[in-house]
Design a protein around this motif. Structure first.
Motif, PDB file in Angstrom:
ATOM      1  N   LYS A   1       0.866  -1.189   0.000  1.00 32.26           N
ATOM      2  CA  LYS A   1       0.000   0.000   0.000  1.00 32.26           C
ATOM      3  C   LYS A   1       0.896   1.230   0.000  1.00 32.26           C
ATOM      4  O   LYS A   1       2.117   1.099   0.175  1.00 32.26           O
ATOM      5  N   ASN A   2       0.295   2.372  -0.162  1.00 34.09           N
ATOM      6  CA  ASN A   2       1.083   3.595  -0.302  1.00 34.09           C
ATOM      7  C   ASN A   2       1.888   3.877   0.980  1.00 34.09           C
ATOM      8  O   ASN A   2       1.317   4.175   2.036  1.00 34.09           O
TER       9      ASN A   2
ATOM     10  N   TYR B   1      -2.079  -4.902  -9.107  1.00 26.80           N
ATOM     11  CA  TYR B   1      -2.563  -3.600  -9.601  1.00 26.80           C
ATOM     12  C   TYR B   1      -3.322  -2.853  -8.504  1.00 26.80           C
ATOM     13  O   TYR B   1      -3.199  -1.639  -8.378  1.00 26.80           O
ATOM     14  N   ALA B   2      -4.097  -3.608  -7.730  1.00 28.95           N
ATOM     15  CA  ALA B   2      -4.883  -2.953  -6.670  1.00 28.95           C
ATOM     16  C   ALA B   2      -3.968  -2.318  -5.616  1.00 28.95           C
ATOM     17  O   ALA B   2      -4.322  -1.313  -4.994  1.00 28.95           O
TER      18      ALA B   2
ATOM     19  N   ALA C   1      -1.250  -0.867  -6.291  1.00 28.16           N
ATOM     20  CA  ALA C   1      -0.440   0.179  -6.933  1.00 28.16           C
ATOM     21  C   ALA C   1      -1.120   1.542  -6.973  1.00 28.16           C
ATOM     22  O   ALA C   1      -0.818   2.365  -7.814  1.00 28.16           O
ATOM     23  N   SER C   2      -2.004   1.774  -6.004  1.00 25.62           N
ATOM     24  CA  SER C   2      -2.774   3.021  -6.074  1.00 25.62           C
ATOM     25  C   SER C   2      -1.917   4.252  -5.756  1.00 25.62           C
ATOM     26  O   SER C   2      -2.296   5.371  -6.036  1.00 25.62           O
ATOM     27  N   GLY C   3      -0.768   4.091  -5.195  1.00 29.93           N
ATOM     28  CA  GLY C   3       0.070   5.250  -4.880  1.00 29.93           C
ATOM     29  C   GLY C   3       1.480   4.786  -4.657  1.00 29.93           C
ATOM     30  O   GLY C   3       1.743   3.590  -4.676  1.00 29.93           O
TER      31      GLY C   3
ATOM     32  N   VAL D   1       1.748   8.654  -6.209  1.00 27.73           N
ATOM     33  CA  VAL D   1       1.860   9.284  -7.523  1.00 27.73           C
ATOM     34  C   VAL D   1       2.841  10.434  -7.387  1.00 27.73           C
ATOM     35  O   VAL D   1       2.766  11.223  -6.452  1.00 27.73           O
TER      36      VAL D   1
ATOM     37  N   LEU E   1       1.251   2.903 -10.494  1.00 29.74           N
ATOM     38  CA  LEU E   1       0.424   2.191 -11.476  1.00 29.74           C
ATOM     39  C   LEU E   1       1.153   2.051 -12.812  1.00 29.74           C
ATOM     40  O   LEU E   1       1.215   0.958 -13.393  1.00 29.74           O
TER      41      LEU E   1
END
Ligand code: GLU
Length: 367
Positions: free
Chosen positions: A174-175, A196-197, A199-201, A203, A212
């Motif tokens: 997770k981020n 992929y789930a 890879a939300s952060g 950014v 992502l």
């Protein structure tokens, strides 16, 4: 394969490293990366650098705080030379600048030309430095982020490893900027929807990519049999470890059964120009003796020419294959609409040919 055994590397450096203050191009972190590149070259490896940072480098000469897309292109034009100057000083060796768009990579002739140019630069001991040609791209023509651009380049030049240098220690579940209990994944054996789930952060606030796009790039690379790494480019010890064959961040392992070059290109580089929808009864045409002819078409979407890539999908919504079109959308529309009423010899003969070549198609599995 450990990096020690890799001969050809693509190293991607993000804008967070070239412009830590989101403005200008600083040698602060690039020095470590340049040293890493020199070490790899001393080890006999060939290195291709994909460097972001032209927009941030050019920002210093423009007053506008929130630049429009058009102004960013001007920043890229101004900043690219500045960024190349910084790399040239740090690497202290001849460089070859290549500016690409997605449209270049999707066109077979231009793709081959890019491959040949990179080969020639490497054969003569130069370092190719690649960036997206931001000045000439529209939204439809660009890759949009240099992670994916680097992965497409890595496949084009048959690299052994793709190294994405960023501002965190690797790929976390997770981020890590938000969750203190985020765990670093040292190895990723398969890129699944759950990867992929995760890879939300984070950014990047400077570049256009994030985790992502790095996972997308890793998927492209590993599908070609290339080892992909995400490493912390701020940390010189990470780069030293990597040069010694130790994984300091996250290692995405290559697929055991890589795609062939042309299928990989079709699947992971080419973007389709249009779509042909067929009856789902014909959806296995590629695995049988059946030809896909104009009679099988239910609908033609978009505009494409002979030789462009198209998506063939079924009327129940499944993407079946990506393939090279043997007809233009205009002719296909014409034939498929007129086939009941027009029985001329010309139409009959057109109806005998397959609308896509079976030798030039990629079967889409995840649809
Ligand atoms: N091409 C952009 C630049 O040089 C960067 C794209 C990216 O951040 O991935 O500024």
């Amino acid at each position: 394969m450990s990096l020690t055994n890799s001969n050809r590397l693509v190293i991607k450096v993000g804008s967070a490293l070239t412009a830590p203050g989101n403005n200008g191009c600083s040698s602060k972190y690039l020095k470590n990366i340049a040293d890493f590149i020199q070490t790899c070259r001393r080890q006999g490896k060939e290195v291709i650098l994909v460097s972001s940072g032209s927009v941030a480098a050019g920002r210093q000469w423009f007053a506008n705080e929130k630049p429009s897309k058009a102004l960013k292109k001007a920043m890229a034009a101004a900043g690219q030379t500045n960024m190349m100057t910084v790399w040239s000083k740090l690497l202290d060796m001849p460089l070859g600048q290549i500016l690409l768009t997605h449209a270049d990579l999707c066109n077979r002739e231009r793709y081959v030309s890019i491959k040949e140019t990179i080969e020639s630069l490497l054969n003569n001991g130069l370092i190719p430095i690649i960036n997206e040609n931001d000045t000439v791209t529209s939204d439809e023509l660009k890759v949009g982020d240099n992670d994916n651009l680097a992965a497409m380049t890595a496949a084009a030049v048959d690299a052994d490893a793709l190294i994405m240098c960023t501002d965190v220690n690797g790929f976390f579940d997770k981020n890590p900027n938000v969750h203190s209990d985020a765990k670093l994944l040292k190895h990723v054996y398969e890129i699944t929807p759950s990867i992929y789930a995760m890879a939300s952060g984070p950014v990047s606030s400077t570049g256009t990519g994030g985790m992502l796009t790095k996972v997308e790039a890793a998927e492209k690379a590993t599908a070609y049999g290339i080892d992909a790494y995400i490493v912390n480019g701020f940390d010189s010890s990470s780069l030293e470890q990597l040069a010694n064959g130790i994984n300091p961040g996250t290692h995405f392992l290559p697929n055991e059964e890589p795609l062939t070059p042309s299928i990989h290109w079709m699947t992971h580089t080419v973007r389709e120009c249009g779509e042909v929808i067929i009856d789902d009864d014909n959806s296995n045409f590629y695995g049988s003796d059946q030809r896909l002819t104009s009679e099988n078409i239910l609908e033609v979407k978009g505009q494409f020419s002979i030789g462009d890539s198209i998506l063939v999908s079924s009327n129940d919504g499944k993407n079946i294959v990506k393939a090279t079109a043997n007809y233009s959308s205009c002719l296909l529309n014409h034939i498929s609409q007129k086939q009941d009423e027009d029985d001329t010899d010309e139409h009959k003969s057109l109806q005998e040919y397959s609308i896509v070549s079976k030798e030039h198609l990629a079967v889409l599995e995840n649809t």
